[in-house]
Design an enzyme around this catalytic site. Structure first.
Site, PDB file in Angstrom:
ATOM      1  N   LYS A 164       0.842  -1.181  -0.034  1.00  0.00           N
ATOM      2  CA  LYS A 164       0.055   0.046  -0.111  1.00  0.00           C
ATOM      3  C   LYS A 164       1.076   1.243  -0.121  1.00  0.00           C
ATOM      4  O   LYS A 164       0.375   2.301  -0.502  1.00  0.00           O
ATOM      5  CB  LYS A 164      -0.955   0.054   1.025  1.00  0.00           C
ATOM      6  CG  LYS A 164      -2.018  -0.994   1.225  1.00  0.00           C
ATOM      7  CD  LYS A 164      -3.010  -0.516   0.178  1.00  0.00           C
ATOM      8  CE  LYS A 164      -4.430  -1.190   0.069  1.00  0.00           C
ATOM      9  NZ  LYS A 164      -5.439  -0.740  -0.573  1.00  0.00           N
TER      10      LYS A 164
ATOM     11  N   SER B 283       0.670  -9.803  -0.358  1.00  0.00           N
ATOM     12  CA  SER B 283       0.423  -8.559  -0.296  1.00  0.00           C
ATOM     13  C   SER B 283       0.901  -8.092   0.998  1.00  0.00           C
ATOM     14  O   SER B 283       1.030  -6.870   1.003  1.00  0.00           O
ATOM     15  CB  SER B 283      -1.040  -8.414  -0.664  1.00  0.00           C
ATOM     16  OG  SER B 283      -2.020  -9.021   0.283  1.00  0.00           O
TER      17      SER B 283
END
Length: 422
Positions: free
Chosen positions: A60, A315
């Site tokens: 992110k 992720s």
């Protein structure tokens, strides 16, 4: 191509390259590492793109930093605002600290403490965390109001062009690191920022690669939207996979992904939990639920993967250790090992001993027991959790319960009751 199609935003490679340059000082070029465990399991070459090794422990930071650093100086002086359940918040906080701009971050009250503490740590004096609302959507609405009141730019976690371009840099890195053709890429889908960016890069630079999006079974917002042919908002979702459980995908991301993705699939939360445990026990890799989703999807393509090369996006690794017991429980339930019942015990001496001796199998274990004696009744109910050695032992166990008149209710498939146990 129609005028409407021309108006649809699609990431351009030159903008992705600019994003890569912009974020290069703060983003780690994460490894594209061979997984010997999963390669052997699937008779394929399975590679992990280790975005869990970013400084903020998720990808992110790419989109957040690209967006915030692209803002004009006069806007940076006013500060920025965002809403997030965790990973985007940490990316925004880190970016605010690096760029010396004030950030207000709205997070749901239910956000794990670990993620709140990490956000404060990465942001330092430059960030204010506001816990408000029970869900991401509640926090989102409050953040929008706050931003409008104080003139702060809202940094969207996924439905933003600069955020999408930042996430797209993962795709460019993978293709630069790969030493041969890539047949498949499996990536988690929450709001869609990652897959909108990554798939756009692959479709331009490696069009033969199949891109597979993966959602949690309890929050299939993209799959539902694709079936409907438009973005829809789910009324309710299972929030366990907090990094990927959203009720509504981004409109930009939907338009891009419905064209680029070769498939959109879901995986059960229990299977994700088993993957988390396997990665830790076999490979010493710590991941959060969203970080395990892509790997959890490999079973669905086991036959297709033989002899092929596949990349899984790991992720993130922002997992709260206090969730370990729940993760183990969900994994056991998914595997058919753990079962909960309401058992009807005769209210007489020796009933429990009879249940243990005559009903339980030699390898069955009672892991949960709640019983209250009911006066003036022949039977008293107990909530009993039983862990089996083999899923095949379940039917014989139930048969013995019924034969001995102990069976009352099976709770695993009754979510309205079962939610109070798990």
């Amino acid at each position: 191509m129609s005028l409407l199609q021309k108006d649809i935003y699609r990431p351009d490679l030159k903008d992705v390259k600019k994003a890569a340059e912009r974020i290069s000082k703060v983003v780690v070029n994460t490894p594209l590492a061979d997984s010997f465990t999963y390669s052997a399991k699937y008779d394929a070459r399975i590679l992990f793109k280790r975005e869990d090794l970013q400084q903020v422990r998720s990808y992110k930071i790419r989109g957040a930093y690209n967006k915030i650093s692209s803002l004009p100086q006069e806007q940076l002086k006013k500060g920025v605002i965002c809403a997030s359940a965790g990973n985007h918040a940490q990316g925004v906080a880190f970016a605010c600290n690096k760029l010396k701009t004030k950030g207000v971050i709205y997070m749901p009250i239910t956000t794990p403490r670990q993620k709140v503490e990490q956000t404060n740590m990465f942001g330092g004096e430059w960030v204010e965390v506001v816990l408000k609302g029970d869900t991401f959507d509640d926090s989102y609405k409050n953040a929008i109001k706050h931003g409008e009141k104080f003139g702060q730019v809202f940094i969207h976690p996924f439905d933003d062009e600069k955020v999408i371009e930042g996430q797209a840099t993962i795709g460019m890195e993978i293709l630069e690191q790969a030493d041969g053709p890539i047949d498949y890429v499996f990536a988690p889908f929450g709001g869609g920022g990652l897959l909108a960016g990554l798939s756009s890069v692959f479709k331009q630079l490696s069009p033969n690669t199949k891109i597979i999006g993966v959602e949690p079974e309890g929050a299939p917002s993209m799959l539902s939207s694709m079936k409907a042919g438009k973005v829809i908002e789910l009324e309710t979702i299972e929030r366990f996979v907090d990094g990927a459980a959203v009720q509504k995908v981004g409109s930009r991301n939907f338009e891009i992904c419905k064209e680029n993705l070769d498939a959109m699939i879901t995986v059960p939360e229990g299977k994700i939990c088993q993957t988390i445990l396997d990665l830790y026990n076999k490979d010493a890799i710590v991941v959060e639920p969203a970080g395990a989703m892509a790997i959890s999807a490999l079973d669905s393509y086991a036959e297709d993967l033989k002899g092929k090369t596949a990349v899984c996006i790991v992720s993130g690794s922002n997992n709260d250790i206090t969730r370990t017991a729940e993760i183990k429980e969900r994994a056991l339930l998914y595997a058919g090992i753990k079962h909960y019942f309401i058992i009807s015990f005769p209210q007489r001496a020796g009933a429990l001993r009879e249940f243990v001796d005559k009903v339980l199998g030699p390898n069955d274990d009672i892991t949960h027991f709640e019983y209250s004696k009911k006066h003036h009744r022949e039977n008293g109910p107990a909530v009993v959790g039983i862990e089996l050695n083999d899923p095949a032992d379940f039917e014989p166990l139930v048969a013995r319960m019924k034969k001995k008149n102990f069976f009352g209710e099976y709770l695993n498939d009754k979510p309205n009751l079962f939610q109070f146990l798990v």
